[in-house]
Design a protein around this motif. Structure first.
Motif, PDB file in Angstrom:
ATOM      1  N   ASN A  46       0.816  -1.212   0.000  1.00  0.00           N
ATOM      2  CA  ASN A  46       0.000   0.000   0.000  1.00  0.00           C
ATOM      3  C   ASN A  46       0.851   1.264   0.000  1.00  0.00           C
ATOM      4  OD1 ASN A  46      -2.513  -1.299   0.019  1.00  0.00           O
ATOM      5  ND2 ASN A  46      -2.439  -1.572   2.231  1.00  0.00           N
ATOM      6  N   ALA A  47       2.121   1.113   0.335  1.00  0.00           N
ATOM      7  CA  ALA A  47       3.040   2.248   0.380  1.00  0.00           C
ATOM      8  C   ALA A  47       3.956   2.210  -0.839  1.00  0.00           C
ATOM      9  CB  ALA A  47       3.871   2.219   1.659  1.00  0.00           C
ATOM     10  N   PRO A  48       4.337   3.369  -1.363  1.00  0.00           N
ATOM     11  CA  PRO A  48       5.255   3.392  -2.505  1.00  0.00           C
ATOM     12  C   PRO A  48       6.630   2.864  -2.125  1.00  0.00           C
ATOM     13  CG  PRO A  48       4.869   5.618  -1.685  1.00  0.00           C
ATOM     14  CD  PRO A  48       3.920   4.725  -0.955  1.00  0.00           C
ATOM     15  N   ALA A  49       7.327   2.299  -3.116  1.00  0.00           N
ATOM     16  CA  ALA A  49       8.665   1.749  -2.881  1.00  0.00           C
ATOM     17  C   ALA A  49       9.757   2.710  -3.320  1.00  0.00           C
ATOM     18  CB  ALA A  49       8.820   0.416  -3.612  1.00  0.00           C
ATOM     19  N   GLY A  50       9.391   3.742  -4.079  1.00  0.00           N
ATOM     20  CA  GLY A  50      10.390   4.690  -4.560  1.00  0.00           C
ATOM     21  C   GLY A  50       9.770   6.053  -4.803  1.00  0.00           C
ATOM     22  N   PHE A  51      10.637   7.035  -5.052  1.00  0.00           N
ATOM     23  CA  PHE A  51      10.176   8.412  -5.264  1.00  0.00           C
ATOM     24  C   PHE A  51      11.102   9.103  -6.254  1.00  0.00           C
ATOM     25  CE2 PHE A  51      10.541  12.953  -4.229  1.00  0.00           C
ATOM     26  CZ  PHE A  51       9.221  13.351  -4.408  1.00  0.00           C
ATOM     27  N   TYR A  52      10.489   9.967  -7.073  1.00  0.00           N
ATOM     28  CA  TYR A  52      11.273  10.759  -8.018  1.00  0.00           C
ATOM     29  C   TYR A  52      10.488  12.025  -8.331  1.00  0.00           C
ATOM     30  CZ  TYR A  52      13.533  12.224 -12.363  1.00  0.00           C
ATOM     31  OH  TYR A  52      14.181  12.953 -13.334  1.00  0.00           O
ATOM     32  N   LYS A  53      11.200  13.123  -8.495  1.00  0.00           N
ATOM     33  CA  LYS A  53      10.519  14.353  -8.900  1.00  0.00           C
ATOM     34  C   LYS A  53      11.306  15.028 -10.024  1.00  0.00           C
ATOM     35  CE  LYS A  53      12.417  17.776  -5.631  1.00  0.00           C
ATOM     36  NZ  LYS A  53      12.062  18.791  -4.608  1.00  0.00           N
ATOM     37  N   TYR A  54      10.577  15.732 -10.865  1.00  0.00           N
ATOM     38  CA  TYR A  54      11.214  16.423 -11.985  1.00  0.00           C
ATOM     39  C   TYR A  54      10.409  17.673 -12.313  1.00  0.00           C
ATOM     40  CZ  TYR A  54       7.517  13.962 -14.560  1.00  0.00           C
ATOM     41  OH  TYR A  54       6.307  13.469 -14.979  1.00  0.00           O
ATOM     42  N   LYS A  55      11.070  18.620 -12.921  1.00  0.00           N
ATOM     43  CA  LYS A  55      10.407  19.862 -13.325  1.00  0.00           C
ATOM     44  C   LYS A  55       9.916  19.742 -14.760  1.00  0.00           C
ATOM     45  CE  LYS A  55      12.053  23.469 -10.256  1.00  0.00           C
ATOM     46  NZ  LYS A  55      12.464  24.885 -10.174  1.00  0.00           N
ATOM     47  N   TYR A  56       8.776  20.394 -14.997  1.00  0.00           N
ATOM     48  CA  TYR A  56       8.212  20.401 -16.335  1.00  0.00           C
ATOM     49  C   TYR A  56       9.009  21.346 -17.238  1.00  0.00           C
ATOM     50  CZ  TYR A  56       4.012  18.120 -14.475  1.00  0.00           C
ATOM     51  OH  TYR A  56       3.147  17.232 -13.900  1.00  0.00           O
ATOM     52  N   PRO A  57       8.852  21.179 -18.548  1.00  0.00           N
ATOM     53  CA  PRO A  57       9.435  22.165 -19.466  1.00  0.00           C
ATOM     54  C   PRO A  57       8.848  23.558 -19.220  1.00  0.00           C
ATOM     55  CG  PRO A  57       8.812  20.171 -20.645  1.00  0.00           C
ATOM     56  CD  PRO A  57       8.267  20.031 -19.260  1.00  0.00           C
ATOM     57  N   LYS A  58       9.537  24.574 -19.688  1.00  0.00           N
ATOM     58  CA  LYS A  58       9.179  25.959 -19.390  1.00  0.00           C
ATOM     59  C   LYS A  58       7.755  26.284 -19.824  1.00  0.00           C
ATOM     60  CE  LYS A  58      10.725  30.726 -20.086  1.00  0.00           C
ATOM     61  NZ  LYS A  58      11.732  31.602 -20.737  1.00  0.00           N
ATOM     62  N   GLU A  59       7.333  25.788 -20.985  1.00  0.00           N
ATOM     63  CA  GLU A  59       5.996  26.132 -21.466  1.00  0.00           C
ATOM     64  C   GLU A  59       4.898  25.569 -20.569  1.00  0.00           C
ATOM     65  OE1 GLU A  59       7.589  22.635 -23.973  1.00  0.00           O
ATOM     66  OE2 GLU A  59       8.306  24.563 -23.192  1.00  0.00           O
ATOM     67  N   ILE A  60       5.183  24.470 -19.863  1.00  0.00           N
ATOM     68  CA  ILE A  60       4.201  23.900 -18.943  1.00  0.00           C
ATOM     69  C   ILE A  60       4.252  24.616 -17.596  1.00  0.00           C
ATOM     70  CG2 ILE A  60       3.471  21.800 -17.745  1.00  0.00           C
ATOM     71  CD1 ILE A  60       4.523  20.186 -20.048  1.00  0.00           C
ATOM     72  N   ARG A  61       5.460  24.967 -17.142  1.00  0.00           N
ATOM     73  CA  ARG A  61       5.589  25.664 -15.866  1.00  0.00           C
ATOM     74  C   ARG A  61       4.883  27.012 -15.880  1.00  0.00           C
ATOM     75  NH1 ARG A  61      11.185  24.301 -16.158  1.00  0.00           N
ATOM     76  NH2 ARG A  61      11.702  26.531 -16.388  1.00  0.00           N
ATOM     77  N   GLU A  62       4.842  27.659 -17.025  1.00  0.00           N
ATOM     78  CA  GLU A  62       4.184  28.957 -17.129  1.00  0.00           C
ATOM     79  C   GLU A  62       2.676  28.852 -16.917  1.00  0.00           C
ATOM     80  OE1 GLU A  62       5.370  30.306 -20.944  1.00  0.00           O
ATOM     81  OE2 GLU A  62       7.353  31.019 -20.297  1.00  0.00           O
ATOM     82  N   LYS A  63       2.122  27.653 -17.078  1.00  0.00           N
ATOM     83  CA  LYS A  63       0.684  27.459 -16.885  1.00  0.00           C
ATOM     84  C   LYS A  63       0.304  27.220 -15.420  1.00  0.00           C
ATOM     85  CE  LYS A  63       0.105  25.499 -21.521  1.00  0.00           C
ATOM     86  NZ  LYS A  63      -0.311  24.314 -22.305  1.00  0.00           N
ATOM     87  N   GLY A  64       1.316  26.986 -14.566  1.00  0.00           N
ATOM     88  CA  GLY A  64       0.987  26.826 -13.144  1.00  0.00           C
ATOM     89  C   GLY A  64       1.856  25.834 -12.417  1.00  0.00           C
ATOM     90  N   SER A  65       1.819  24.569 -12.784  1.00  0.00           N
ATOM     91  CA  SER A  65       2.558  23.528 -12.071  1.00  0.00           C
ATOM     92  C   SER A  65       4.039  23.573 -12.434  1.00  0.00           C
ATOM     93  CB  SER A  65       1.986  22.152 -12.412  1.00  0.00           C
ATOM     94  OG  SER A  65       0.662  22.038 -11.937  1.00  0.00           O
ATOM     95  N   GLN A  66       4.871  23.484 -11.399  1.00  0.00           N
ATOM     96  CA  GLN A  66       6.315  23.536 -11.613  1.00  0.00           C
ATOM     97  C   GLN A  66       6.880  22.191 -12.055  1.00  0.00           C
ATOM     98  OE1 GLN A  66       8.206  26.445 -11.341  1.00  0.00           O
ATOM     99  NE2 GLN A  66       6.113  27.259 -11.310  1.00  0.00           N
ATOM    100  N   GLY A  67       6.260  21.132 -11.611  1.00  0.00           N
ATOM    101  CA  GLY A  67       6.767  19.808 -11.953  1.00  0.00           C
ATOM    102  C   GLY A  67       5.907  18.722 -11.346  1.00  0.00           C
ATOM    103  N   ALA A  68       6.466  17.525 -11.278  1.00  0.00           N
ATOM    104  CA  ALA A  68       5.721  16.367 -10.779  1.00  0.00           C
ATOM    105  C   ALA A  68       6.517  15.668  -9.686  1.00  0.00           C
ATOM    106  CB  ALA A  68       5.428  15.401 -11.914  1.00  0.00           C
ATOM    107  N   LYS A  69       5.812  15.240  -8.650  1.00  0.00           N
ATOM    108  CA  LYS A  69       6.383  14.385  -7.614  1.00  0.00           C
ATOM    109  C   LYS A  69       5.768  13.004  -7.805  1.00  0.00           C
ATOM    110  CE  LYS A  69       7.206  18.133  -4.322  1.00  0.00           C
ATOM    111  NZ  LYS A  69       6.996  18.659  -2.954  1.00  0.00           N
TER     112      LYS A  69
END
Length: 290
Positions: free
Chosen positions: A220-243
């Motif tokens: 039920n719990a995740p085994a790993g984690f990773y985060k990354y930032k979106y490209p600039k055109e996506i960041r301008e719409k609001g979300s900086q990236g994904a966890k």
């Protein structure tokens, strides 16, 4: 925050004033002593407030690492082969005689009695001797050929097939788009309100692979984690990236029914050559080395 500090300071100063104006202040509790110490610090400290920090918005995603276990054992190295032969020899020397060996010894005695012209035991005379059985079994075994460890899909390097790399663990990757670019990563999707992360992971597999492929998420719990930032055109719409919270799942049976899906089943070495480097590094931390 400023109001909280101001209220706390006022209370401490009041306690400090009561202490100074109380004639029986020689006996005080530990809690009052603690308040007095804090009060002195509060009187000498200068409280400052920092400007408000704007929180960045990040999307929450659930990804699933679907792994197929090896179908056959890997080839033994030199040391493993020598140890296997040693164990086989040790077991043979320490083992008791089986029924076939006891029967063979009895037949050998009967043959010696036949040569000597003595009477034979009718219960031991059989139509087929042990040696006849051994010869027939050896002939049949010589006709049997082991299947090749290298399949046709290995030869053609068909990465969509599970009938390859039979002695390796294979991990499922799909082609995901990130802005204008696309990369092969784990199946993943955004978390939706009302879902647990585990439910999001189950939805990912159903939407991506269809109902025919059966898998088992291990926890039920995740085994790993990773985060990354979106490209600039996506960041301008609001979300900086994904966890990304990565769940581990074991492949059981079935095939992927989504014909439009671009996917690959890759081993450990192929993963690093195909996935983004940092993503692959986070994934390898949760996978057992082969």
């Amino acid at each position: 925050m400023t109001n909280v500090i101001a209220n706390l300071t006022s209370k401490l100063r009041f306690e400090y004033w009561k202490y100074n104006n109380n004639s029986s202040n020689m006996i005080i509790s530990r809690s009052t002593k603690a308040l007095l110490s804090i009060c002195k610090i509060a009187n000498s400290a200068k409280f400052t407030t920092s400007p408000g920090v704007t929180k960045e918005k990040w999307d929450l995603l659930a990804a699933v690492c679907v792994e197929r276990k090896p179908v056959i054992i890997p080839e033994l190295n030199k040391l493993e082969k020598e140890f296997k032969e040693y164990l086989a020899d040790l077991e043979l020397r320490n083992s008791l005689k089986n029924d076939m060996e006891i029967r063979n010894e009895a037949e050998m005695k009967q043959q010696e009695l036949m040569k000597a012209g003595e009477d034979l035991d009718s219960d031991i005379i059989l139509k087929q001797t042990v040696q006849d059985f051994i010869d027939a079994s050896s002939e049949e075994a010589s006709k049997f050929k082991l299947a090749s460890r290298i399949t046709d899909d290995d030869t053609t390097n068909n990465t969509k097939s599970l009938n390859r790399k039979l002695d390796k663990n294979l991990v499922l990757l799909i082609n995901n788009k990130f802005g204008k670019d696309s990369f092969f990563t784990l199946p993943q999707a955004k978390w939706q309100a009302g879902e647990t992360m585990r439910q999001t992971a189950e939805r990912v597999l159903k939407e991506t692979c269809g109902d025919s492929m059966k898998t088992q998420i291990q926890s039920n719990a995740p085994a790993g984690f990773y985060k990354y930032k979106y490209p600039k055109e996506i960041r301008e719409k609001g979300s900086q990236g994904a966890k990304v919270f990565i769940y581990f799942a074991r492949y059981q049976q079935g095939d992927i029914t989504n014909k439009n899906l671009q996917y690959q089943w890759l081993d450990r070495n192929e993963l690093c050559k195909t996935m983004p480097e940092k993503y692959c590094k986070s994934l390898q931390e949760m996978l057992i080395d082969e």
